[in-house]
Design a protein around this motif. Sequence first.
Motif, PDB file in Angstrom:
ATOM      1  N   ARG A  61      65.750  -4.802  -9.646  1.00  0.00           N
ATOM      2  CA  ARG A  61      64.426  -4.820  -9.034  1.00  0.00           C
ATOM      3  C   ARG A  61      63.512  -3.869  -9.800  1.00  0.00           C
ATOM      4  O   ARG A  61      63.965  -2.890 -10.378  1.00  0.00           O
ATOM      5  CB  ARG A  61      64.514  -4.373  -7.576  1.00  0.00           C
ATOM      6  N   ILE A  62      62.215  -4.155  -9.750  1.00  0.00           N
ATOM      7  CA  ILE A  62      61.242  -3.219 -10.305  1.00  0.00           C
ATOM      8  C   ILE A  62      60.417  -2.682  -9.143  1.00  0.00           C
ATOM      9  O   ILE A  62      60.033  -3.431  -8.241  1.00  0.00           O
ATOM     10  CB  ILE A  62      60.353  -3.844 -11.405  1.00  0.00           C
ATOM     11  N   LYS A  63      60.207  -1.381  -9.169  1.00  0.00           N
ATOM     12  CA  LYS A  63      59.522  -0.702  -8.071  1.00  0.00           C
ATOM     13  C   LYS A  63      58.122  -0.286  -8.503  1.00  0.00           C
ATOM     14  O   LYS A  63      57.941   0.340  -9.538  1.00  0.00           O
ATOM     15  CB  LYS A  63      60.313   0.529  -7.649  1.00  0.00           C
ATOM     16  N   GLU A  74      64.689 -11.402 -10.853  1.00  0.00           N
ATOM     17  CA  GLU A  74      65.155 -12.781 -11.019  1.00  0.00           C
ATOM     18  C   GLU A  74      64.200 -13.801 -10.411  1.00  0.00           C
ATOM     19  O   GLU A  74      63.970 -14.855 -10.985  1.00  0.00           O
ATOM     20  CB  GLU A  74      66.545 -12.936 -10.414  1.00  0.00           C
ATOM     21  N   THR A  75      63.646 -13.476  -9.241  1.00  0.00           N
ATOM     22  CA  THR A  75      62.811 -14.455  -8.539  1.00  0.00           C
ATOM     23  C   THR A  75      61.343 -14.038  -8.424  1.00  0.00           C
ATOM     24  O   THR A  75      60.498 -14.876  -8.118  1.00  0.00           O
ATOM     25  CB  THR A  75      63.339 -14.690  -7.114  1.00  0.00           C
ATOM     26  N   GLY A  76      61.058 -12.746  -8.594  1.00  0.00           N
ATOM     27  CA  GLY A  76      59.706 -12.243  -8.414  1.00  0.00           C
ATOM     28  C   GLY A  76      59.350 -11.962  -6.964  1.00  0.00           C
ATOM     29  O   GLY A  76      58.266 -11.463  -6.670  1.00  0.00           O
ATOM     30  N   GLU A  77      60.246 -12.292  -6.042  1.00  0.00           N
ATOM     31  CA  GLU A  77      59.975 -12.102  -4.618  1.00  0.00           C
ATOM     32  C   GLU A  77      59.851 -10.622  -4.272  1.00  0.00           C
ATOM     33  O   GLU A  77      60.614  -9.795  -4.763  1.00  0.00           O
ATOM     34  CB  GLU A  77      61.083 -12.727  -3.768  1.00  0.00           C
ATOM     35  N   PRO A  78      58.890 -10.293  -3.386  1.00  0.00           N
ATOM     36  CA  PRO A  78      58.779  -8.913  -2.925  1.00  0.00           C
ATOM     37  C   PRO A  78      59.916  -8.610  -1.954  1.00  0.00           C
ATOM     38  O   PRO A  78      60.275  -9.447  -1.123  1.00  0.00           O
ATOM     39  CB  PRO A  78      57.430  -8.884  -2.213  1.00  0.00           C
ATOM     40  N   ASP A  84      53.538  -8.759  -0.156  1.00  0.00           N
ATOM     41  CA  ASP A  84      54.058  -9.933   0.538  1.00  0.00           C
ATOM     42  C   ASP A  84      53.947 -11.209  -0.295  1.00  0.00           C
ATOM     43  O   ASP A  84      54.292 -12.287   0.171  1.00  0.00           O
ATOM     44  CB  ASP A  84      53.393 -10.108   1.903  1.00  0.00           C
ATOM     45  N   CYS A  85      53.477 -11.094  -1.535  1.00  0.00           N
ATOM     46  CA  CYS A  85      53.382 -12.239  -2.443  1.00  0.00           C
ATOM     47  C   CYS A  85      54.259 -11.964  -3.662  1.00  0.00           C
ATOM     48  O   CYS A  85      54.342 -10.822  -4.125  1.00  0.00           O
ATOM     49  CB  CYS A  85      51.950 -12.452  -2.911  1.00  0.00           C
ATOM     50  N   PRO A  86      54.901 -12.998  -4.192  1.00  0.00           N
ATOM     51  CA  PRO A  86      55.749 -12.798  -5.375  1.00  0.00           C
ATOM     52  C   PRO A  86      54.937 -12.521  -6.634  1.00  0.00           C
ATOM     53  O   PRO A  86      53.735 -12.798  -6.690  1.00  0.00           O
ATOM     54  CB  PRO A  86      56.509 -14.118  -5.501  1.00  0.00           C
ATOM     55  N   ILE A  87      55.614 -11.975  -7.623  1.00  0.00           N
ATOM     56  CA  ILE A  87      55.036 -11.816  -8.954  1.00  0.00           C
ATOM     57  C   ILE A  87      55.592 -12.928  -9.834  1.00  0.00           C
ATOM     58  O   ILE A  87      56.615 -13.536  -9.521  1.00  0.00           O
ATOM     59  CB  ILE A  87      55.326 -10.423  -9.555  1.00  0.00           C
ATOM     60  N   ARG A  88      54.921 -13.183 -10.925  1.00  0.00           N
ATOM     61  CA  ARG A  88      55.319 -14.258 -11.829  1.00  0.00           C
ATOM     62  C   ARG A  88      56.542 -13.853 -12.649  1.00  0.00           C
ATOM     63  O   ARG A  88      56.627 -12.726 -13.136  1.00  0.00           O
ATOM     64  CB  ARG A  88      54.158 -14.583 -12.750  1.00  0.00           C
TER      65      ARG A  88
END
Length: 105
Positions: A61-63, A74-78, A84-88
Motif C-alpha cells: 500500500r502507499i500512504k 494492486e487495485t488503487g482502492e482506498p 473514498d475514490c480509487p487512484i489510477r
Amino acid sequence: MSDAFVAVAACDTIPEGKFIKVRVAGRDVILAHVDGRYHAVEDNCSHEDYPLSFGCLDGNRIKCSLHGSRFSLETGEPLDEPADCPIRVFPVKVMDGRVWIDPTA
C-alpha cells in the motif's frame, strides 16, 4: 508487448520495498517494488489532490502523508478514510532488465 508500453526505469534502480517517481506521457507516476513485483499508480491522492510520492510504502500500500489514507498498489482502492475514490493503476511489465508501463490503460 503492446506499442503503448514505455520503458521507465532499470529494475536495479528501485530497491525492494521502495518507490521512485517517474513522468510518463505527461503524468507523474509512482513505480514501487514490493515483494519482487513492480506496481505503477498515479502520484495523486484522490482525496485532496496531493502527491502520494510525499508519503511512504506500507507493505503493498502507499500512504498519503497529508491525511493518512492508504491505497492498494494492486487495485488503487482506498483502504482508509478520508479517501473514498480509487487512484489510477497502470499495467506494468518487466523485460530486458527494465520496467515498462502502459500509460494509456
